[in-house]
Write a protein that holds these residues in place. Structure first.
Motif, short mmCIF file in Angstrom:
data_model
loop_
_atom_site.label_atom_id
_atom_site.label_comp_id
_atom_site.label_asym_id
_atom_site.label_seq_id
_atom_site.Cartn_x
_atom_site.Cartn_y
_atom_site.Cartn_z
N GLU A 171 12.96 3.81 2.49
CA GLU A 171 11.65 4.42 2.28
C GLU A 171 10.70 4.18 3.45
N LEU A 172 11.14 3.41 4.44
CA LEU A 172 10.26 3.03 5.55
C LEU A 172 9.89 4.19 6.49
N PRO A 173 10.82 5.08 6.88
CA PRO A 173 10.46 6.15 7.83
C PRO A 173 9.28 7.01 7.40
N PRO A 174 9.21 7.51 6.14
CA PRO A 174 8.04 8.33 5.80
C PRO A 174 6.74 7.52 5.81
N VAL A 175 6.84 6.21 5.46
CA VAL A 175 5.64 5.37 5.49
C VAL A 175 5.16 5.21 6.93
N LEU A 176 6.10 4.92 7.85
CA LEU A 176 5.74 4.75 9.25
C LEU A 176 5.19 6.04 9.85
N ALA A 181 0.54 8.61 12.12
CA ALA A 181 -0.33 9.78 12.12
C ALA A 181 -1.80 9.40 11.89
N GLY A 182 -2.06 8.09 11.66
CA GLY A 182 -3.43 7.62 11.49
C GLY A 182 -3.93 7.68 10.07
N GLU A 183 -3.04 7.95 9.13
CA GLU A 183 -3.45 8.00 7.73
C GLU A 183 -3.65 6.59 7.20
N ARG A 184 -4.61 6.47 6.32
CA ARG A 184 -4.85 5.17 5.68
C ARG A 184 -4.13 5.17 4.34
N LEU A 185 -3.16 4.28 4.21
CA LEU A 185 -2.36 4.22 2.99
C LEU A 185 -3.00 3.26 2.01
N VAL A 186 -3.03 3.67 0.75
CA VAL A 186 -3.66 2.88 -0.29
C VAL A 186 -2.58 2.11 -1.05
N VAL A 187 -2.88 0.85 -1.34
CA VAL A 187 -1.97 0.00 -2.11
C VAL A 187 -2.70 -0.45 -3.37
N ASP A 188 -2.07 -0.24 -4.52
CA ASP A 188 -2.61 -0.73 -5.79
C ASP A 188 -1.78 -1.92 -6.23
#
Length: 201
Positions: A171-176, A181-188
């Motif tokens: 699952e790492l490649p799409p996250v990277l 791309a500069g997106e801010r990923l949210v973690v709950d």
């Protein structure tokens, strides 16, 4: 798109509060489990020995200032007499060395005053960070030392706090790609039963 992972909560800081000076623990100003602020007074060590040291150092400074003033007066006298060959030049040189000796003594005295004042500050133990304080490890009446391994208590910083978690390698490649791309990923962060959201970051 959500990815699940098991996380571990890790505090940013976990500080063992220790004394910087030796002495009797006079008072403890916190309750176990209490939230404390950076700089908040936690405990007090008997300041009287350090107050005595300060008074002695200030007395030594006053004495050496008086000796220096007297030595400077004598030096002026010897310089005037040496010009008229009324005293040997060696006596004048000896007096100049004595003046420098007293000037150096003033520096030492001031250092002892500063050290005594610093010890007075250190006799009040404050919290080094914002957080929650743990178990009280010493009670008033105990003698504490600067090199005690256990310390007085542990303060754990809770805000902000870190959560370390893993995700599958596949699952790492799409996250990277999103990160690059500069997106801010949210973690709950959820509880174990996944019913209550504990926080977001």
């Amino acid at each position: 798109e959500y990815l699940d992972g098991i996380g571990t909560v890790i505090p940013r800081a976990m500080v063992t509060v220790r004394s910087r000076v030796d002495g009797e623990l006079m008072a403890v100003h916190f309750r176990e489990g209490q939230r404390v602020r950076d700089g908040e007074l936690l405990a007090e060590i008997d300041p009287r020995p350090f107050q005595v040291q300060l008074a002695q150092a200030e007395g030594a400074l006053a004495r050496d200032q008086a000796l220096l003033a007297n030595a400077k007066v004598d030096l002026q006298r010897y310089r005037a007499l040496a010009k008229e060959d009324a005293v040997p030049a060696q006596q004048r040189d000896t007096q100049e060395a004595l003046v420098r000796q007293f000037e150096a003594a003033l520096v030492v005295d001031q250092g002892q005053i500063d050290a005594a004042k610093l010890n007075l500050v250190y006799s009040k133990i404050t919290s080094p960070v914002d957080g929650r304080i743990g178990l009280r490890l010493l009670d008033p009446g105990n003698i504490v030392h600067a090199n005690d391994a256990g310390g007085l208590a542990v303060v754990t910083q809770l805000r902000p706090i870190d959560v370390v978690f893993t995700i599958p390698e596949d699952e790492l490649p799409p996250v990277l790609a999103k990160v690059h791309a500069g997106e801010r990923l949210v973690v709950d962060a959820f509880d174990r039963e996944r019913h209550e959201r504990l926080g977001q970051g």
